[in-house]
Design a protein around this motif. Structure first.
Motif, mmCIF file in Angstrom:
data_model
loop_
_atom_site.group_PDB
_atom_site.id
_atom_site.type_symbol
_atom_site.label_atom_id
_atom_site.label_comp_id
_atom_site.label_asym_id
_atom_site.label_seq_id
_atom_site.Cartn_x
_atom_site.Cartn_y
_atom_site.Cartn_z
ATOM 1 N N UNK A 1 0.666 3.824 -7.752
ATOM 2 C CA UNK A 1 0.051 4.319 -8.986
ATOM 3 C C UNK A 1 -0.969 3.299 -9.502
ATOM 4 N N UNK A 2 -0.528 2.054 -9.624
ATOM 5 C CA UNK A 2 -1.381 1.014 -10.191
ATOM 6 C C UNK A 2 -1.276 -0.251 -9.351
ATOM 7 N N UNK A 3 -2.397 -0.847 -9.020
ATOM 8 C CA UNK A 3 -2.392 -2.177 -8.403
ATOM 9 C C UNK A 3 -3.462 -3.013 -9.106
ATOM 10 N N UNK A 4 -3.434 -4.307 -8.885
ATOM 11 C CA UNK A 4 -4.547 -5.109 -9.403
ATOM 12 C C UNK A 4 -5.797 -4.789 -8.581
ATOM 13 N N UNK A 5 -5.668 -4.903 -7.251
ATOM 14 C CA UNK A 5 -6.811 -4.593 -6.395
ATOM 15 C C UNK A 5 -6.278 -4.137 -5.044
ATOM 16 N N UNK A 6 -6.803 -3.023 -4.542
ATOM 17 C CA UNK A 6 -6.308 -2.535 -3.241
ATOM 18 C C UNK A 6 -6.686 -3.521 -2.137
ATOM 19 N N UNK A 7 -7.845 -4.194 -2.259
ATOM 20 C CA UNK A 7 -8.195 -5.191 -1.242
ATOM 21 C C UNK A 7 -7.181 -6.337 -1.229
ATOM 22 N N UNK A 8 -6.742 -6.721 -2.416
ATOM 23 C CA UNK A 8 -5.786 -7.826 -2.487
ATOM 24 C C UNK A 8 -4.446 -7.413 -1.870
ATOM 25 N N UNK A 9 -3.993 -6.213 -2.203
ATOM 26 C CA UNK A 9 -2.742 -5.723 -1.620
ATOM 27 C C UNK A 9 -2.890 -5.613 -0.098
ATOM 28 N N UNK A 10 -4.048 -5.109 0.336
ATOM 29 C CA UNK A 10 -4.282 -4.953 1.777
ATOM 30 C C UNK A 10 -4.228 -6.307 2.475
ATOM 31 N N UNK A 11 -4.830 -7.312 1.849
ATOM 32 C CA UNK A 11 -4.834 -8.651 2.443
ATOM 33 C C UNK A 11 -3.414 -9.187 2.581
ATOM 34 N N UNK A 12 -2.619 -9.002 1.524
ATOM 35 C CA UNK A 12 -1.230 -9.467 1.580
ATOM 36 C C UNK A 12 -0.464 -8.752 2.688
ATOM 37 N N UNK A 13 -0.714 -7.447 2.804
ATOM 38 C CA UNK A 13 -0.015 -6.693 3.850
ATOM 39 C C UNK A 13 -0.503 -7.104 5.237
ATOM 40 N N UNK A 14 -1.798 -7.345 5.363
ATOM 41 C CA UNK A 14 -2.347 -7.758 6.662
ATOM 42 C C UNK A 14 -1.762 -9.111 7.074
ATOM 43 N N UNK A 15 -1.631 -10.001 6.103
ATOM 44 C CA UNK A 15 -1.043 -11.319 6.402
ATOM 45 C C UNK A 15 0.373 -11.169 6.959
ATOM 46 N N UNK A 16 1.061 -10.127 6.462
ATOM 47 C CA UNK A 16 2.438 -9.907 6.909
ATOM 48 C C UNK A 16 2.495 -9.025 8.148
ATOM 49 N N UNK A 17 1.341 -8.699 8.707
ATOM 50 C CA UNK A 17 1.344 -8.004 9.992
ATOM 51 C C UNK A 17 1.140 -6.501 9.937
ATOM 52 N N UNK A 18 0.655 -5.971 8.808
ATOM 53 C CA UNK A 18 0.439 -4.520 8.719
ATOM 54 C C UNK A 18 -0.463 -4.055 9.863
ATOM 55 N N UNK A 19 -0.165 -2.875 10.390
ATOM 56 C CA UNK A 19 -0.868 -2.429 11.587
ATOM 57 C C UNK A 19 -2.277 -1.920 11.273
ATOM 58 N N UNK A 20 -3.101 -1.912 12.320
ATOM 59 C CA UNK A 20 -4.462 -1.398 12.208
ATOM 60 C C UNK A 20 -4.439 0.045 11.722
ATOM 61 N N UNK A 21 -5.346 0.343 10.803
ATOM 62 C CA UNK A 21 -5.435 1.706 10.299
ATOM 63 C C UNK A 21 -4.637 1.956 9.032
ATOM 64 N N UNK A 22 -3.872 0.953 8.608
ATOM 65 C CA UNK A 22 -3.121 1.096 7.356
ATOM 66 C C UNK A 22 -4.099 1.267 6.192
#
Lengths: 322, 70
Positions: free
Chosen positions: A86-107
Motif C-alpha cells: 500500500x505504502x512505501x518510502x520508495x519502490x526503488x529503495x525497497x527493490x534495492x533491499x530486495x535485490x541485495x537479499x537475492x530477489x530474482x530477475x523480473x521481480x
C-alpha cells in the motif's frame, strides 16, 4: 483461492452466483466461501449477498492487486514475482533491499503510494495514493556495465509504446522522460549496482502520473507535470496500463538482451521529441546549446553546437528550445 | 594498493570520500551517472584513499582510474 473466487464472481457479474456453486466448484465449504468473501470486502471489493441467490460483484476496487494484474499479464520474465505494498518510502529503495537479499530477475515492486519517491539527483517524485503507477523492476542481466545505460532507453520505449497504444500521443525526451505537450507524464530512474565487469543488478523505477489532483500539487511540479487522464476519454484503468507496460517491457527486454538494441533505438527515434530540435543541455552549471542531431549506437545524444563542433552527450538535463 | 575503475563511461555525480579517508571494502566512494542511470562505485578493498583523480562533473571513460586506495 482469492483469485479463483474473484474470477467466478466476475464471470457471473452483473448476476449472482450461489455460495453452494462456489463451494462445489472450488471444493471448499460454504463457511469457507463466506470467510473469503468477507476478506475480499476488507480488500475493498463491493460484493452484494442475498440469502437465497448468493453473491454478486458490484465493483472491484481500484487497486493494483497481483491477482487482478495477472488477468492481463503475458510476460515471461518481468513480473513473474510481484510484491505489492500500500505504502512505501520508495519502490526503488525497497527493490534495492530486495535485490541485495537475492530477489530474482523480473521481480516488480508496486506501491499505491510513495512517501519519498525518488527522482533524479535526490529530488522527490510526487507519488500520492492511487493517482499514478509507482513501481520498480529488478533486472539481473548478463549485459556488461558499460551497456547497462542503454536500459534507460529500453524502459522509455516500453512506457511510451504502451501509452501510444492507448491513444496518448507521448514523446520521449532524451534519454528517458515521457512528455506530452512538453509536460512530464512519466519519469524513469535507473540505478545500477555493478562491479568492474559484472552487473549485480539494475533497478528500473518508473513513475507515471495517471490522475494527479491539480489542487494538491506542489508548485514546482504543477507547472511541469501532467496526467494521463487529461488526455484519455473514458478514464484510465491503472491495472491495464501497468500490465501493458510490463508486457511491453518484457518483450523489449528480451529483444535487448539478445542483441536487438538497434531495433529498439529505431523505435526510440520514432517517438523522440528531442531529435532535430534546438536544445540546451545543463550539466552541473555548464550549458551547451545547439541542435540535437542524432543519438549514436550507445544511445548518447549527438549535439551539433552553434560553433559547428560536435559533442557527444552522455549526461545532463535537456531543455527543448523553440 | 587498488585502483577504483569506472565500469562505464559517464559523468562523476558525486565523490563521497576525501584523500586520507579510511574506506572498507564495498563502501560507496563515487556515484557515476550516464543517461540518467546512477551507479555507485564501491571500494574494491579496504584501505586509505591515496589519490582522487576526478571531480564531480568530470566526464570519465570506461576503465578510467577514478581513485587509488592504499
Amino acid at each position: 483461492m482469492k483469485a479463483k473466487i474473484i474470477s467466478l464472481l466476475k464471470s457471473h457479474s452483473p448476476g449472482y452466483i450461489s455460495g453452494e456453486e462456489i463451494s462445489s466448484i472450488l471444493g471448499i465449504s460454504r463457511t469457507a466461501v463466506w470467510k473469503h468473501i468477507q476478506k475480499l470486502r476488507d480488500n475493498g471489493y463491493q460484493i452484494e449477498s442475498h440469502s437465497r441467490i448468493g453473491y454478486r460483484l458490484v465493483q472491484a476496487p481500484d487497486k493494483l492487486y497481483q491477482h487482478e494484474l495477472n488477468e492481463y499479464m503475458k510476460s515471461k520474465i518481468i513480473g513473474r514475482k510481484i510484491v505489492y505494498r500500500e505504502v512505501v518510502d520508495s519502490t526503488n529503495k525497497v527493490a534495492k533491499e530486495m535485490a541485495q537479499k537475492g530477489a530474482e530477475e523480473g521481480t516488480v515492486i508496486i506501491a499505491e503510494e510513495q512517501t519519498a519517491g525518488k527522482g533524479r539527483l535526490g529530488r522527490l517524485w510526487f507519488s500520492p495514493a492511487g493517482q499514478g503507477l509507482w513501481f520498480s523492476i529488478i533486472l539481473r542481466s548478463q549485459i556488461s556495465p558499460a551497456d547497462a545505460p542503454k536500459m534507460t532507453l529500453v524502459a522509455a520505449v516500453a512506457v511510451a509504446r504502451t501509452l501510444r497504444e492507448i491513444g496518448i500521443p507521448v514523446g520521449i525526451k532524451w534519454p528517458n522522460d515521457i512528455l506530452i505537450r512538453e509536460r512530464k507524464l512519466a519519469g524513469i530512474l535507473t540505478e545500477m549496482n555493478a562491479e568492474i565487469d559484472k552487473v549485480n543488478y539494475l533497478i528500473v523505477g518508473i513513475g507515471i502520473n495517471i490522475s494527479l489532483n491539480g489542487d494538491v500539487l506542489p508548485d514546482e511540479i504543477a507547472s511541469v507535470a501532467t496526467s494521463m487522464e487529461e488526455y484519455a476519454e473514458g478514464g484510465i484503468s491503472r491495472i491495464r496500463v501497468l500490465a501493458s507496460i510490463l508486457n511491453n517491457f518484457d518483450s523489449l527486454y528480451q529483444e535487448f538482451t539478445t542483441g536487438g538494441f538497434s531495433n529498439i533505438l529505431d523505435s526510440w527515434k520514432d517517438m523522440s521529441v528531442t531529435l532535430n530540435r534546438r536544445v540546451k543541455i545543463h550539466a552541473l552549471g555548464k550549458i551547451d546549446e545547439g541542435l540535437a542531431f542524432d543519438i549514436d549506437e550507445d544511445g548518447a545524444l549527438i549535439l551539433k553546437k552553434d560553433d559547428g563542433t560536435i559533442k557527444r552527450v552522455l549526461s545532463g538535463e535537456v531543455s527543448l528550445r523553440t | 594498493m587498488a585502483d577504483l575503475i569506472a565500469p562505464m563511461s559517464g559523468k562523476v555525480q558525486k565523490v563521497l570520500v576525501a584523500v586520507g579517508d579510511k574506506v572498507e571494502v564495498d563502501d560507496e566512494v563515487i556515484i557515476l551517472e550516464a543517461m540518467k542511470m546512477e551507479s555507485p562505485i564501491f571500494a574494491p578493498e579496504s584501505g586509505t584513499v591515496k589519490e582522487i583523480k576526478v571531480n564531480a562533473g568530470d566526464n570519465v571513460a570506461e576503465e578510467q582510474v577514478l581513485i587509488v586506495i592504499e
